[in-house]
Design a protein around this motif. Structure first.
Motif, PDB file in Angstrom:
ATOM      1  N   SER A 119      48.112  48.311  34.564  1.00 15.44           N
ATOM      2  CA  SER A 119      46.675  48.330  34.809  1.00 15.44           C
ATOM      3  C   SER A 119      46.182  46.912  35.044  1.00 15.44           C
ATOM      4  O   SER A 119      46.785  45.943  34.554  1.00 15.44           O
ATOM      5  N   PRO A 120      45.089  46.742  35.760  1.00 14.93           N
ATOM      6  CA  PRO A 120      44.566  45.383  35.978  1.00 14.93           C
ATOM      7  C   PRO A 120      44.211  44.708  34.656  1.00 14.93           C
ATOM      8  O   PRO A 120      43.491  45.258  33.833  1.00 14.93           O
ATOM      9  N   GLU A 150      46.657  41.250  38.255  1.00 18.57           N
ATOM     10  CA  GLU A 150      45.252  41.483  38.571  1.00 18.57           C
ATOM     11  C   GLU A 150      45.027  42.840  39.219  1.00 18.57           C
ATOM     12  O   GLU A 150      43.912  43.358  39.204  1.00 18.57           O
ATOM     13  N   ARG A 151      46.061  43.424  39.818  1.00 17.33           N
ATOM     14  CA  ARG A 151      45.948  44.713  40.481  1.00 17.33           C
ATOM     15  C   ARG A 151      46.865  45.714  39.777  1.00 17.33           C
ATOM     16  O   ARG A 151      47.804  45.347  39.080  1.00 17.33           O
ATOM     17  N   SER A 152      46.522  46.962  39.966  1.00 19.78           N
ATOM     18  CA  SER A 152      47.364  48.009  39.391  1.00 19.78           C
ATOM     19  C   SER A 152      48.531  48.313  40.316  1.00 19.78           C
ATOM     20  O   SER A 152      48.483  48.031  41.523  1.00 19.78           O
ATOM     21  N   GLY A 153      49.557  48.891  39.750  1.00 21.51           N
ATOM     22  CA  GLY A 153      50.734  49.244  40.540  1.00 21.51           C
ATOM     23  C   GLY A 153      51.913  49.537  39.647  1.00 21.51           C
ATOM     24  O   GLY A 153      51.890  49.297  38.432  1.00 21.51           O
ATOM     25  N   SER A 205      51.028  40.209  43.392  1.00 22.24           N
ATOM     26  CA  SER A 205      51.952  41.232  42.906  1.00 22.24           C
ATOM     27  C   SER A 205      53.206  40.616  42.310  1.00 22.24           C
ATOM     28  O   SER A 205      54.077  41.334  41.809  1.00 22.24           O
ATOM     29  N   GLN A 251      46.603  39.896  47.656  1.00 21.03           N
ATOM     30  CA  GLN A 251      47.061  40.923  46.726  1.00 21.03           C
ATOM     31  C   GLN A 251      48.587  40.985  46.689  1.00 21.03           C
ATOM     32  O   GLN A 251      49.179  41.235  45.638  1.00 21.03           O
ATOM     33  N   LEU A 306      51.313  48.287  49.836  1.00 21.27           N
ATOM     34  CA  LEU A 306      50.477  47.142  50.200  1.00 21.27           C
ATOM     35  C   LEU A 306      50.938  46.526  51.512  1.00 21.27           C
ATOM     36  O   LEU A 306      50.103  46.099  52.339  1.00 21.27           O
ATOM     37  N   LEU A 313      44.479  41.293  51.683  1.00 25.36           N
ATOM     38  CA  LEU A 313      45.664  42.088  51.331  1.00 25.36           C
ATOM     39  C   LEU A 313      46.876  41.192  51.094  1.00 25.36           C
ATOM     40  O   LEU A 313      47.706  41.468  50.221  1.00 25.36           O
TER      41      LEU A 313
END
Length: 379
Positions: free
Chosen positions: A204-205, A79-82, A182, A178, A109, A175
């Motif tokens: 990418s999300p 769901e999050r970028s990284g 991850s 998140q 994070l 956080l």
């Protein structure tokens, strides 16, 4: 006078003899011609036959193709970028629900979480100070040393400090969520069918990284005419033919969409496959449904049909003649339903009549024939 009579008698005898010779010659010639005609007449042709049996409740097997699919199939991503730190599975690996599949780099994070915790602690200290001040101001209010306005301001400050503390705590919790997101885990038992990225890439999300397909719960989705789909009730058993194996596979009707597709004019019916069957997702199967024809007629092989004028079809009937032989008579028929090797027809054929089954290229209308079965009996 007597001499003339004698001469006339002799001439008559010669003429009579000539007539007799001519008659004999003509008779011999006729006998020879008849013998040659009899000798040149071919024997009846032996043909294979079938018997026309009319049936008013005949049915035809209609086949509807369907697709075996997994009941659940997911394209997994973050769901999050990284940056992708590790991918722990590859194509073909079987996984169980909850198993870790991949994870992102979470160092940044974790630093953000530490900062959020510090802000939460600071807000908590401010809240504690405001609460103590409110308690002391309440005592002064009781003694009349401060006004009600002043006390309301202190109490409002306490509530604002508490709100800032809750906001800081909520930010820290977000956080931590998140951080949990991850890590990619398997949502159900299945097999990995695709891997679209590797370690070090930036995710990418919503970008699909892995494809997961459930194997233990397979279903068949098939498009059926609405009238056919209405015959099935939940739990009804159906058999599906698979090209790669001789034995059909069994499935149980679950539900239908009840919505007619605009293009195919069918509804989607879903069948649950019995477990432990040697089929895989993506295979094509066929559902055989017996459909009543709804009219009286009889079956003939496709090889028994002869194309006639104006697009009509006909069959050849073995009609007995006065000599006891059979002659071929064409009869016009109407084709009602067509299968791969047989045709359901109706027309000017009586029930029980013998029909030519095959070999149309060897015969002509009116030809003498003998059924192969009768010929075998004669021999």
């Amino acid at each position: 006078m007597s001499l003339y009579k004698r001469r006339l008698g002799a001439g008559s005898a010669v003429a009579l003899a000539a007539v007799i010779v001519a008659v004999l010659v003509f008779g011999v010639t006729a006998l020879r011609a008849e013998a040659n005609f009899i000798a040149s007449t071919p024997p009846p042709l032996s043909v294979s036959t079938i018997t026309a049996h009319y049936d008013d409740d005949a049915s035809i097997a209609e086949f509807f193709p369907g697709l075996i699919a997994a009941r659940r199939q997911s394209a997994l991503g973050f769901e999050r970028s990284g940056r992708i730190e590790s991918i722990l599975v590859d194509v073909g690996d079987r996984v169980v629900e909850g198993e870790m599949l991949a994870r992102l780099d979470v160092r940044a994070l974790q630093a953000q979480i530490a900062a959020a915790d510090a802000q939460t602690a600071e807000a908590a200290a401010q809240t504690a100070l405001a609460s103590g001040t409110e308690t002391r101001q309440a005592q002064l209010l009781e003694r009349g040393h401060i006004s009600q306005q002043r006390f309301d301001e202190v109490r409002t400050s306490t509530r604002a400090a508490l709100a800032r503390q809750n906001a800081a705590a909520a930010a820290a919790d977000a956080l931590r969520i998140q951080l949990d997101l991850s890590v990619m885990t398997a949502p159900f038992d299945g097999v990995v069918t695709a891997r679209r990225s590797d370690e070090g890439a930036i995710a990418s999300p919503g970008q699909p990284l892995l494809e997961l397909v459930e194997l233990d719960s397979l279903e068949v989705r098939v498009g059926l005419p609405q009238i056919v789909a209405a015959r099935y009730q939940p739990g009804d058993t159906a058999s599906f033919e698979v090209d790669s194996q001789a034995q059909p596979v069994r499935a149980h009707f679950r539900a239908s969409s009840s919505v007619v597709d605009r293009q195919t004019r069918t509804v989607t019916a879903v069948f649950d496959l019995d477990p432990a069957q040697s089929v895989a997702a993506g295979q094509i199967v066929r559902l055989a449904v017996e459909t009543p024809i709804g009219t009286e007629g009889f079956w003939v092989p496709t090889a028994a049909l002869a194309e006639g004028r104006r697009g009509l079809w006909s069959v050849y009937v073995l009609a007995p003649d006065e000599t006891g032989d059979y002659r071929l008579e064409p009869r016009v028929v109407e084709t009602v339903r067509i299968e791969a090797e047989r045709v359901y027809v109706r027309g000017a054929v009586a029930d029980g009549e013998l029909l030519l089954a095959s070999g149309l290229q060897r015969i002509t209308p009116g030809q003498h024939v003998v059924p192969a079965t009768l010929e075998a009996r004669a021999r």
